[in-house]
Design a protein around this motif. Structure first.
Motif, PDB file in Angstrom:
ATOM      1  N   ASN A  59       2.540 -22.467  85.488  1.00 40.73           N
ATOM      2  CA  ASN A  59       1.475 -22.454  85.930  1.00 40.73           C
ATOM      3  C   ASN A  59       1.146 -20.535  86.358  1.00 40.73           C
ATOM      4  O   ASN A  59       2.278 -20.483  86.173  1.00 40.73           O
ATOM      5  N   ALA A  60      -0.671 -20.901  85.646  1.00 39.26           N
ATOM      6  CA  ALA A  60      -0.436 -19.105  86.562  1.00 39.26           C
ATOM      7  C   ALA A  60      -2.041 -19.126  87.169  1.00 39.26           C
ATOM      8  O   ALA A  60      -2.172 -19.887  86.865  1.00 39.26           O
ATOM      9  N   TRP A  61      -1.475 -17.575  87.837  1.00 38.70           N
ATOM     10  CA  TRP A  61      -2.868 -17.504  88.478  1.00 38.70           C
ATOM     11  C   TRP A  61      -2.794 -16.238  88.597  1.00 38.70           C
ATOM     12  O   TRP A  61      -2.276 -15.035  88.439  1.00 38.70           O
ATOM     13  N   SER A  62      -4.373 -15.466  89.070  1.00 39.75           N
ATOM     14  CA  SER A  62      -4.681 -13.852  88.953  1.00 39.75           C
ATOM     15  C   SER A  62      -5.349 -13.511  90.151  1.00 39.75           C
ATOM     16  O   SER A  62      -5.347 -13.930  90.999  1.00 39.75           O
TER      17      SER A  62
ATOM     18  N   ALA B  81       3.897 -25.557  95.299  1.00 39.51           N
ATOM     19  CA  ALA B  81       4.826 -26.093  94.816  1.00 39.51           C
ATOM     20  C   ALA B  81       5.154 -26.661  93.658  1.00 39.51           C
ATOM     21  O   ALA B  81       3.943 -27.000  92.481  1.00 39.51           O
ATOM     22  N   LEU B  82       5.954 -26.148  93.110  1.00 40.17           N
ATOM     23  CA  LEU B  82       6.328 -26.300  91.579  1.00 40.17           C
ATOM     24  C   LEU B  82       7.621 -27.401  91.549  1.00 40.17           C
ATOM     25  O   LEU B  82       9.217 -27.423  92.231  1.00 40.17           O
ATOM     26  N   PHE B  83       7.713 -28.050  90.634  1.00 38.73           N
ATOM     27  CA  PHE B  83       8.584 -29.686  90.133  1.00 38.73           C
ATOM     28  C   PHE B  83       9.492 -29.886  89.059  1.00 38.73           C
ATOM     29  O   PHE B  83       8.000 -29.006  87.919  1.00 38.73           O
ATOM     30  N   THR B  84      10.652 -29.901  88.871  1.00 38.19           N
ATOM     31  CA  THR B  84      10.921 -28.972  87.488  1.00 38.19           C
ATOM     32  C   THR B  84      12.516 -30.361  87.695  1.00 38.19           C
ATOM     33  O   THR B  84      12.511 -31.185  88.996  1.00 38.19           O
TER      34      THR B  84
ATOM     35  N   ASP C  50       0.817 -29.255  90.779  1.00 39.87           N
ATOM     36  CA  ASP C  50      -0.238 -30.429  90.936  1.00 39.87           C
ATOM     37  C   ASP C  50      -1.544 -30.338  89.715  1.00 39.87           C
ATOM     38  O   ASP C  50      -1.867 -28.914  90.470  1.00 39.87           O
ATOM     39  N   ALA C  51      -1.253 -30.727  89.278  1.00 42.17           N
ATOM     40  CA  ALA C  51      -2.844 -30.075  88.267  1.00 42.17           C
ATOM     41  C   ALA C  51      -3.829 -30.307  88.400  1.00 42.17           C
ATOM     42  O   ALA C  51      -4.456 -29.759  88.019  1.00 42.17           O
TER      43      ALA C  51
ATOM     44  N   ARG D  73      -3.399 -32.759 100.109  1.00 43.47           N
ATOM     45  CA  ARG D  73      -2.871 -31.004  99.872  1.00 43.47           C
ATOM     46  C   ARG D  73      -1.804 -31.316  98.979  1.00 43.47           C
ATOM     47  O   ARG D  73      -1.541 -31.904  98.397  1.00 43.47           O
ATOM     48  N   GLU D  74      -1.688 -30.107  98.668  1.00 43.50           N
ATOM     49  CA  GLU D  74      -0.903 -29.952  97.428  1.00 43.50           C
ATOM     50  C   GLU D  74       0.339 -30.257  97.828  1.00 43.50           C
ATOM     51  O   GLU D  74       0.705 -29.886  98.641  1.00 43.50           O
TER      52      GLU D  74
END
Length: 506
Positions: A317-320, A397-400, A387-388, A453-454
């Motif tokens: 995911n990306a965010w700015s 949270a990043l799941f792999t 989490d979409a 929550r996320e």
């Protein structure tokens, strides 16, 4: 086939290999090699593939699937790897099969249906691989007429505007009925973009807006799509990209579309000489890995940044920052393209050619200075998911899936053995390792409720238990991954190993 190899292949019958398979394999060296290797490496049963749809089966359930997971879990992936005794030369060539796991209070069922693309229908009628593929271009195959003539719809799925789309890299999205799994035909977004590539990793923002892209390699074009929450096309634009690369995934922020162009460049002259699409690419490390940032309001506004040479399949995911000038991005980085050029090709004939592990990487882009910095973690991982509801927004949270077997473990399998949760702020991880005789596929996140929550919810995905000779559907509490699955459902037999999936609540 030598007598020893023939008898060894027969010994693999408990994993689904029949005498007919072995006799067919004697005609084609790739099929023969795979059949012989399967006796030595039972985990190759996951790549044997299927020749027909898989009927509905009832799974044996252990534990309890939570109410939030009542619905349907779908997976897509290449499943028909051989036709008429002829085996494809790359994992990505197989025709797509959609597998559906139905989860209810009564239990769990499974079925699998091939996507009836134009290529699938033509090859089936011919009884052999009639059309060329991503990595196989035999002289007797028909030349490629349009991208959709070789579309295998075998990579991923998306539900959008009440429609399910089966996706591939190089052609149209294919419409599929999510209940019957019946193929409904290709999706045409606009007549002048008919047949243009619509790639396999669209991003859906919290307001329902879908973004996607497609790469037309021969024309050197990148196309960006914006589709409304209702499924109607809002706009589409194409831009020229110099030295266009093999691009599998991308990311979105509130302001931008972000592409990582690996050092794996398409050469149109190689294609004209009859090489497969894969072999028309060449490794060009001198170009580095280029970062292309496009303005969402006008993709002709392009910014370029530079990273060291490398290869990438998947982004997280990306965010700015509020002004859009700083971008944070997760991706899975390899130093070279061995995984696609060698490992996943040789796999189809049973040759084990491991690639260096791809590592989870955190990237920071500064559009003010043009600087790109990255931190490569120690984690050998793939299939990053968030989490979409946090798509294009700051996430933690990043799941792999991951590979955590001790180095030098002779029993380790090709692939992944672990489900992992990674905290993008602290770097802390939770992980559950199944063991060296289990192959772990992508797990997707399902929130516990709309207001959760996320990261508060469940992970659901599949694993192949080699010793048990079966595929298992597994569910984890996403807040406590290390505790292991809260529920498992076992299929009596091995489902073809796939790529990506989604969950649809009922």
């Amino acid at each position: 086939m030598q007598r020893r190899s023939f008898l060894a292949a027969l010994g693999a019958a408990p994993f689904g290999l029949t005498l007919q398979d072995v006799m067919a394999a004697s005609v084609d060296p790739w099929a023969a090699g795979f059949a012989a290797a399967r006796a030595q490496y039972p985990w190759l049963a996951g790549y044997q593939g299927a020749s027909t749809d898989m009927p509905t089966s009832t799974l044996k359930v252990e534990g309890t699937f939570p109410p939030a997971l009542r619905g349907a879990f779908y997976r897509n992936g290449p499943a028909r790897h051989e036709i008429g005794g002829v085996r494809y030369h790359h994992l990505f060539d197989g025709d797509g099969m959609i597998q559906r796991y139905d989860i209810s209070e009564q239990g769990v069922t499974h079925r699998g249906v091939f996507v009836r693309t134009d290529k699938f229908v033509a090859d089936t009628a011919a009884g052999k691989p009639l059309r060329a593929t991503f990595g196989t271009a035999n002289p007797d195959m028909e030349p490629v007429s349009t991208p959709d003539s070789i579309n295998v719809a075998n990579t991923s799925l998306v539900m959008h505007g009440n429609e399910m789309l089966a996706l591939w890299e190089g052609g149209s999205a294919t419409r599929v009925d999510p209940d019957s799994l019946r193929t409904l035909g290709v999706q045409t977004w606009r007549d002048d973009y008919r047949g243009m590539p619509f790639s396999a990793h669209p991003k859906v923002e919290p307001d329902g807006t879908l973004w996607n892209f497609g790469v037309s390699s021969a024309a050197g074009l990148l196309t960006a799509y914006c589709v409304g929450a209702d499924g109607a096309l809002k706009r589409v634009q194409s831009v020229k990209v110099p030295d266009v690369a093999m691009v599998h995934d991308f990311a979105v922020t509130q302001h931008h579309l972000v592409f990582l162009l690996p050092s794996f460049i398409y050469d149109v002259e190689r294609s004209r000489e009859g090489m497969s699409f894969l072999d028309a690419h060449e490794w060009r490390p001198e170009l580095g890995m280029r970062v292309l940032v496009l303005d969402k309001n006008d993709v002709t506004r392009m910014r370029w940044l530079q990273l060291p040479a490398g290869f990438v399949f998947h982004l997280g995911n990306a965010w700015s920052s509020p002004d859009g000038q700083e971008i944070h991005l997760d991706y899975v980085r390899s130093d070279d393209a061995t995984i696609v050029t060698t490992t996943l090709r040789e796999l189809m004939r049973g040759q084990i050619r491991p690639a260096p592990g791809a590592r989870l990487t955190q990237l920071h882009l500064n559009l003010r200075t043009g600087r790109a910095d990255q931190a490569i973690t120690e984690h050998v991982a793939e299939f990053p998911k968030v989490d979409a509801r946090r798509t294009a927004l700051r996430h933690r949270a990043l799941f792999t899936v991951a590979h955590t077997a001790p180095s030098g473990n002779a029993q380790a399998l090709h692939g992944f053995d672990t489900v992992m949760r990674f905290d993008t702020d602290s770097g802390q991880v939770q992980q559950y390792r199944f063991g060296h005789r289990v192959m772990v596929e992508e797990h997707v996140f399902v929130p516990a409720s709309a207001n959760a929550r996320e990261g508060e919810g469940w992970l659901i995905g599949t694993v192949f238990d080699v010793d048990a000779g079966c595929t298992k559907l597994t569910a984890f509490d996403a807040r406590n991954v290390s505790a292991g699955p809260v529920a498992m459902a076992s299929l009596n037999g091995v489902a073809p190993l796939g790529l990506h999936g989604l969950f649809r609540a009922v």
